[in-house]
Design a protein around this motif. Structure first.
Motif, PDB file in Angstrom:
ATOM      1  N   LYS A 148      21.840  10.371  -3.328  1.00 59.40           N
ATOM      2  CA  LYS A 148      21.052  11.359  -4.368  1.00 59.40           C
ATOM      3  C   LYS A 148      21.690  12.691  -4.561  1.00 59.40           C
ATOM      4  CE  LYS A 148      16.511  12.787  -5.851  1.00 59.40           C
ATOM      5  NZ  LYS A 148      15.016  12.666  -5.580  1.00 59.40           N
ATOM      6  N   MET A 149      21.962  13.215  -3.266  1.00 60.76           N
ATOM      7  CA  MET A 149      22.610  14.770  -3.092  1.00 60.76           C
ATOM      8  C   MET A 149      23.946  14.534  -4.167  1.00 60.76           C
ATOM      9  SD  MET A 149      23.811  16.642  -0.084  1.00 60.76           S
ATOM     10  CE  MET A 149      25.233  15.646   0.401  1.00 60.76           C
ATOM     11  N   LEU A 150      24.695  13.315  -3.927  1.00 55.29           N
ATOM     12  CA  LEU A 150      26.103  13.532  -4.435  1.00 55.29           C
ATOM     13  C   LEU A 150      26.036  13.262  -5.969  1.00 55.29           C
ATOM     14  CD1 LEU A 150      28.031  11.163  -1.948  1.00 55.29           C
ATOM     15  CD2 LEU A 150      28.223  13.625  -2.108  1.00 55.29           C
ATOM     16  N   GLU A 151      24.744  13.087  -6.603  1.00 49.81           N
ATOM     17  CA  GLU A 151      24.502  12.899  -7.853  1.00 49.81           C
ATOM     18  C   GLU A 151      24.821  14.061  -8.673  1.00 49.81           C
ATOM     19  OE1 GLU A 151      20.715  11.063  -8.588  1.00 49.81           O
ATOM     20  OE2 GLU A 151      21.443   9.051  -7.838  1.00 49.81           O
ATOM     21  N   ALA A 152      24.779  15.262  -7.840  1.00 53.10           N
ATOM     22  CA  ALA A 152      24.912  16.520  -8.388  1.00 53.10           C
ATOM     23  C   ALA A 152      26.587  16.868  -8.514  1.00 53.10           C
ATOM     24  CB  ALA A 152      24.200  17.501  -7.692  1.00 53.10           C
ATOM     25  N   LYS A 153      27.043  17.297  -9.726  1.00 52.84           N
ATOM     26  CA  LYS A 153      28.377  17.597  -9.712  1.00 52.84           C
ATOM     27  C   LYS A 153      28.846  18.724  -8.918  1.00 52.84           C
ATOM     28  CE  LYS A 153      31.953  18.846 -13.349  1.00 52.84           C
ATOM     29  NZ  LYS A 153      31.847  19.076 -14.856  1.00 52.84           N
ATOM     30  N   GLU A 154      28.015  19.651  -8.614  1.00 58.27           N
ATOM     31  CA  GLU A 154      28.018  21.031  -7.870  1.00 58.27           C
ATOM     32  C   GLU A 154      28.456  20.357  -6.627  1.00 58.27           C
ATOM     33  OE1 GLU A 154      25.550  20.470  -9.789  1.00 58.27           O
ATOM     34  OE2 GLU A 154      25.926  22.133 -11.571  1.00 58.27           O
ATOM     35  N   VAL A 155      27.778  19.481  -5.963  1.00 53.53           N
ATOM     36  CA  VAL A 155      27.830  19.089  -4.587  1.00 53.53           C
ATOM     37  C   VAL A 155      29.342  18.252  -4.360  1.00 53.53           C
ATOM     38  CG1 VAL A 155      26.881  17.419  -2.838  1.00 53.53           C
ATOM     39  CG2 VAL A 155      25.448  18.671  -4.356  1.00 53.53           C
ATOM     40  N   ILE A 156      29.746  17.622  -5.602  1.00 50.67           N
ATOM     41  CA  ILE A 156      31.024  16.884  -5.366  1.00 50.67           C
ATOM     42  C   ILE A 156      32.116  17.943  -5.096  1.00 50.67           C
ATOM     43  CG2 ILE A 156      32.548  15.496  -6.565  1.00 50.67           C
ATOM     44  CD1 ILE A 156      30.185  13.834  -5.500  1.00 50.67           C
TER      45      ILE A 156
END
Length: 204
Positions: A148-156
């Motif tokens: 779920k965390m990796l769904e955020a572009k900023e996290v990638i």
């Protein structure tokens, strides 16, 4: 230099008495070949400790993607342990006392230097993935749901930047550790080789 005189000179390094034109370096010797062999044993030990640590972490995380990263790290440290322990066994502490002594020391210096450079190149492949694995472990511990965390572009983006930054840092740290562990004794070994290159080394 006669063999008897050469033996007296080498005796300060704690070598066994010459048998059939060869001597065996004792484990407590200050000879650079023995020191290099000991360094590989210590490096093998550190690799084994990290390997056990990552195996323990594997059972502490439940998310598949995190486990996959840990499997990669476990495989990497199995490689490093096997590579270093293999080198520990290959470093020959039985030295000839004749004209082939120089060749034996040159071979030891060359294959240890090449092995260190090889391991450094391997880290350039491993560290980007290791950084990602560490990022995922941190994310899992913090959020409890990495996917779920990796769904955020900023996290990638943050993960890619982290990998890009930590890879060269890890590489130069590894190079420094190899320098601390091996370079001093490789320099000493090269000095021994240079000494044997003098024209009078094996003449009366």
């Amino acid at each position: 230099m006669e063999l008897g005189e050469l033996w007296k000179k080498l005796d300060s390094d704690k070598l066994s008495k010459p048998v059939l034109g060869a001597v065996h370096i004792q484990k407590k010797s200050k000879h650079p070949v023995q020191k290099l062999k000991n360094a590989y044993l210590w490096t093998s030990g550190f690799s084994f400790v990290f390997l056990i640590g990552f195996i323990i972490l594997f059972f502490l995380f439940d998310e598949t993607i995190v486990k996959a990263g840990l499997v990669f790290l476990i495989a990497s440290y199995i490689f490093f342990f096997a590579a270093n322990f293999s080198m520990y066994r290959k470093v020959n502490v039985v030295l000839p006392i004749d004209q082939s002594l120089k060749k034996a020391l040159e071979y030891t210096h060359q294959f240890i230097t090449e092995n260190i450079r090889f391991q450094e190149r391997v880290t350039l492949f491993i560290y980007p993935f290791a950084a990602v694995a560490g990022f995922l472990m941190g994310g899992s511990a913090g959020s409890g749901n990495v996917m779920k965390m990796l769904e955020a572009k900023e996290v990638i983006i943050m993960m890619v930047v982290t990998s890009a930054v930590l890879t060269p840092v890890g590489f130069y740290l590894t190079r420094w550790l190899y320098k601390v562990s091996y370079e001093k004794y490789l320099t000493e070994l090269k000095a021994r080789i240079d000494e044997l290159e003098r024209p009078d080394s094996f003449t009366e």
